[in-house]
Design an enzyme around this catalytic site. Structure first.
Site, PDB file in Angstrom:
ATOM      1  N   GLU A  49     107.897  42.612  43.326  1.00 22.36           N
ATOM      2  CA  GLU A  49     108.328  41.823  44.232  1.00 22.36           C
ATOM      3  C   GLU A  49     107.301  39.992  44.615  1.00 22.36           C
ATOM      4  OE1 GLU A  49     106.419  40.401  49.310  1.00 22.36           O
ATOM      5  OE2 GLU A  49     106.279  42.586  48.290  1.00 22.36           O
ATOM      6  N   THR A  78     107.966  37.596  50.915  1.00 26.01           N
ATOM      7  CA  THR A  78     107.571  37.025  52.516  1.00 26.01           C
ATOM      8  C   THR A  78     109.271  35.512  52.804  1.00 26.01           C
ATOM      9  OG1 THR A  78     106.300  36.292  50.371  1.00 26.01           O
ATOM     10  CG2 THR A  78     106.434  35.210  52.606  1.00 26.01           C
ATOM     11  N   LYS A 138     106.418  47.725  56.495  1.00 21.21           N
ATOM     12  CA  LYS A 138     104.945  47.270  55.995  1.00 21.21           C
ATOM     13  C   LYS A 138     103.861  46.856  56.375  1.00 21.21           C
ATOM     14  CE  LYS A 138     104.624  43.084  53.860  1.00 21.21           C
ATOM     15  NZ  LYS A 138     104.061  42.366  53.587  1.00 21.21           N
TER      16      LYS A 138
END
Length: 219
Positions: A49, A78, A138
């Site tokens: 990521e 993000t 998450k």
């Protein structure tokens, strides 16, 4: 969860799902990605990521996706607004991750067929994203709860797919996976000082230990 939601839910890409390990690559500069990701992929990592807090990530993204195509998924992390999400979609990202619970982001990603992993901590936040079609949710920051939280969540939400993120170390990786997490999201405990000139040989050894645990072995 409705049948329609289950049918339309984009799944995590196979490399990410099967590897069960997502490395959060938060570099100081986007040009630093390659040397570190090369080591990670060579040591068995199948999902990385790259984060939008790293300047230049979008500029490098198409090249990174192509460089590691077939070897590792290069997701975008993000993501906090629709413009960023759309840029990730346009670049061909295989999945996106956001630290927040946002119905708008989930809906946009699901409509585009893009797997999204939204962040949250409470059962209300996590189920809100899951019920809208997130590929997984998450648990962030995971250090604020124990690995048993994954098992607790499956009581009321038996199908929910959980990915802990934030402070997950090697022992935490083993414990979260044993508790039923679909994958773990790991940053500093594995990467250490790799992005600031650290020993890449040491990075390779740390990575192999994490990969072995995620493959069901010991390390």
């Amino acid at each position: 969860m409705t049948g329609d939601t289950a049918a339309s839910r984009p799944s995590l890409p196979p490399l990410t799902r099967d590897g069960r390990l997502v490395i959060v690559a938060r570099a100081q500069r986007a040009e630093d990605y390659d040397r570190v990701i090369d080591v990670l992929v060579d040591a068995g990592v199948r999902s990385v990521e790259v984060t939008l807090t790293t300047p230049g990530t979008f500029d490098r993204l198409p090249e990174l996706i192509e460089r590691y195509r077939g070897a590792a998924d290069i997701g975008v992390g993000t993501v906090t607004d629709i413009d960023q999400l759309q840029r990730a979609i346009d670049a061909g990202a295989p999945y996106v991750v956001t630290p927040v619970t946002s119905a708008g982001l989930v809906d946009h990603a699901v409509a585009a067929g893009l797997p999204i992993v939204p962040g949250g901590l409470t059962p209300t936040e996590l189920f809100a994203s899951w019920s809208r079609g997130a590929a997984a949710v998450k648990v962030f920051p995971a250090g604020q709860v124990s690995p048993g939280y994954a098992k607790d969540l499956r009581g009321p939400f038996p199908d929910i797919q959980v990915v802990p993120s934030g402070g997950v170390d090697l022992e935490g990786t083993r414990a979260w996976l044993a508790a039923g997490a679909v994958a773990v999201s790991v940053g500093g405990p594995l990467l250490g000082d790799a992005f600031v000139g650290g020993d890449l040989g040491a990075l390779r050894e740390r990575t192999r230990r994490f990969v072995a645990v995620c493959a069901g072995g010991s390390a």
